[in-house]
Design a protein around this motif. Structure first.
Motif, PDB file in Angstrom:
ATOM      1  N   ASP A 193       0.818  -1.211   0.000  1.00  0.00           N
ATOM      2  CA  ASP A 193       0.000   0.000   0.000  1.00  0.00           C
ATOM      3  C   ASP A 193       0.857   1.268   0.000  1.00  0.00           C
ATOM      4  N   LYS A 194       2.008   1.208   0.672  1.00  0.00           N
ATOM      5  CA  LYS A 194       2.849   2.402   0.803  1.00  0.00           C
ATOM      6  C   LYS A 194       3.929   2.497  -0.271  1.00  0.00           C
ATOM      7  N   GLN A 195       3.946   1.541  -1.197  1.00  0.00           N
ATOM      8  CA  GLN A 195       5.033   1.503  -2.175  1.00  0.00           C
ATOM      9  C   GLN A 195       5.047   2.759  -3.040  1.00  0.00           C
ATOM     10  N   THR A 196       6.204   3.280  -3.253  1.00  0.00           N
ATOM     11  CA  THR A 196       6.424   4.378  -4.185  1.00  0.00           C
ATOM     12  C   THR A 196       7.590   4.011  -5.097  1.00  0.00           C
ATOM     13  N   ASP A 197       8.736   3.841  -4.487  1.00  0.00           N
ATOM     14  CA  ASP A 197       9.931   3.440  -5.223  1.00  0.00           C
ATOM     15  C   ASP A 197      10.862   2.747  -4.248  1.00  0.00           C
ATOM     16  N   PRO A 198      11.150   1.472  -4.461  1.00  0.00           N
ATOM     17  CA  PRO A 198      10.740   0.586  -5.555  1.00  0.00           C
ATOM     18  C   PRO A 198       9.260   0.204  -5.492  1.00  0.00           C
ATOM     19  N   THR A 199       8.762  -0.315  -6.606  1.00  0.00           N
ATOM     20  CA  THR A 199       7.406  -0.834  -6.658  1.00  0.00           C
ATOM     21  C   THR A 199       7.432  -2.344  -6.432  1.00  0.00           C
ATOM     22  N   ILE A 200       6.316  -2.865  -5.906  1.00  0.00           N
ATOM     23  CA  ILE A 200       6.179  -4.302  -5.628  1.00  0.00           C
ATOM     24  C   ILE A 200       4.975  -4.800  -6.403  1.00  0.00           C
ATOM     25  N   ALA A 201       5.213  -5.708  -7.345  1.00  0.00           N
ATOM     26  CA  ALA A 201       4.129  -6.222  -8.187  1.00  0.00           C
ATOM     27  C   ALA A 201       4.035  -7.736  -8.036  1.00  0.00           C
ATOM     28  N   PRO A 202       2.870  -8.263  -7.618  1.00  0.00           N
ATOM     29  CA  PRO A 202       2.718  -9.719  -7.475  1.00  0.00           C
ATOM     30  C   PRO A 202       2.340 -10.396  -8.787  1.00  0.00           C
TER      31      PRO A 202
END
Length: 414
Positions: free
Chosen positions: A202-211
């Protein structure tokens, strides 16, 4: 830079072939730092293709086409784009010479339609085709960039990795490339993984986390845009550490490999061997293990003991264990243990793994569909048996059972 991929070919719309080109190009563009916002598939129809081009021009800076560069009348990509841009098609002499030389070397007659593969849109940059005949095109008109690549993957991939990437990099100026790392998980479902990492996602900005999820396995791609690899690694490593603190026990690789390859690698590095005894999985475990190149040194063999008769004759499991009043049955913890121990002894391997259960479509021995026992016998250690209660259809249950067995093997080897 925003990109759109337009895959051209009626065979794609009919489902006769799978559009793997879009997946490959999306990954390749992401690595360059180019964001793919849309993917379009259009048939071999000039009017509909021109309509797709008009739409793409309104929302993308870069439009990549795959397919429709061949010699036949339904190969319309260059014609449709040239008409839309108000440009002529011109002959690329080096490509024409290559085509003529090929036919001459084979002593074959070249029909006139083969000249179409050497045509380019006026003002475009040629993209050499190392493995085929159709020349690629790259051009910029106004603020929009266009790239035309052949449809066959064996031609498209080397063209993209070679001259196409060189041309794309020349457009990017100061745009930062994308760096990524893939974390591969087993033994945990997508929803449970997401729940464990929800605040990070929810808090990701950079880096991004993609499942990313597929049957029996889940992956996370950690990505960041950076000026150089060292800068990117600092950010990615910090995110990976935060993830590992919560679910590190389920991460079997920080690389794009399947868990069967991870198991074979660990067997190889520890100089240990494996044998299998399968019932409900019908040899699927052996199939996945042997799909890894060079696994014959680690996988000594396996048996598919689908019936009680074969469990008795090949593995020596007493019929009194398998059937009759008061017998535990073929689908039981004790039978799974026996199967793993007997095949390990039979092969003189370091590990023996077994699978026995109910894959469906109906119950067996009065036991519900999805009940599976997997056994792991290890030289010098007590045998482990794990009970699984799996959901899905027959093929899904078989695959999930095998992936669970591989995960447990990975744990034991680790």
């Amino acid at each position: 830079m925003k990109a759109e991929i337009i895959a051209v070919g009626t065979e794609l719309l009919l489902g006769q072939i799978v559009n793997t080109n879009a997946q490959f190009l999306s990954q390749g563009l992401a690595e360059l730092g180019i964001d793919v916002y849309f993917q379009t598939v259009v048939g071999d129809n000039a009017g509909r293709l021109q309509e797709a081009i008009k739409i793409a021009r309104g929302r993308a800076d870069l439009i990549l086409f795959t397919g429709g560069l061949g010699p036949t009348q339904d190969d319309l990509t260059k014609d449709a784009l040239a008409d839309e841009l108000g440009r002529r098609l011109v002959l690329h002499e080096p490509s024409m010479a290559k085509i003529e030389a090929l036919f001459a070397s084979r002593g074959a007659h070249m029909v006139e339609s083969n000249r179409r593969q050497a045509l380019m849109i006026e003002g475009s940059h040629p993209l050499d085709n190392e493995t085929g005949l159709a020349v690629g095109n790259a051009l910029t008109v106004g603020q929009t960039h266009y790239m035309l690549l052949p449809g066959p993957p064996r031609e498209m991939k080397p063209m993209f990795e070679g001259p196409a990437k060189v041309w794309l990099r020349s457009l990017m100026g100061d745009e930062k490339p994308l760096y990524s790392r893939l974390l591969r998980f087993a033994g945990i479902g997508e929803s449970n993984l997401e729940a464990a990492l929800l605040d990070l996602i929810d808090k990701q900005t950079d880096p991004t986390i993609a499942p990313y999820a597929k049957e029996g396995e889940v992956a996370l791609r950690i990505s960041t845009k950076a000026s150089n690899e060292a800068e990117a690694l600092i950010r990615i490593d910090a995110t990976v550490e935060a993830i590992s603190q919560r679910v590190g026990q389920f991460i079997y690789a920080q690389d794009d490999i399947a868990i069967e390859e991870a198991v074979v690698r660990l067997l190889r590095s520890s100089m240990r061997t494996l044998a299998s005894a399968e019932s409900c999985s019908g040899g699927l475990l052996a199939e996945l293990i042997t799909s890894v190149p060079g696994s014959s040194s680690e996988f000594l063999g396996g048996v598919v003991t689908y019936t009680n008769k074969m469990k008795n004759q090949l593995l020596g499991i007493p019929l009194s264990q398998l059937e009759g009043p008061g017998a535990p049955g073929a689908i039981s913890e004790s039978t799974a243990a026996m199967m793993a121990e007997r095949v390990q002894a039979l092969a003189s391997s370091d590990f023996g793994v077994s699978l026995t259960g109910v894959a469906g479509p109906s119950e067996s021995e009065g036991k519900a569909v999805g009940l599976v026992y997997l056994g792991i016998a290890q030289l010098g250690k007590p045998t482990e048996v794990h009970e699984l209660k799996l959901m899905g259809n027959r093929s899904t249950i078989r695959l999930r059972a095998v992936k669970a067995a591989l995960y447990r093997l990975w744990q034991a080897l680790k």
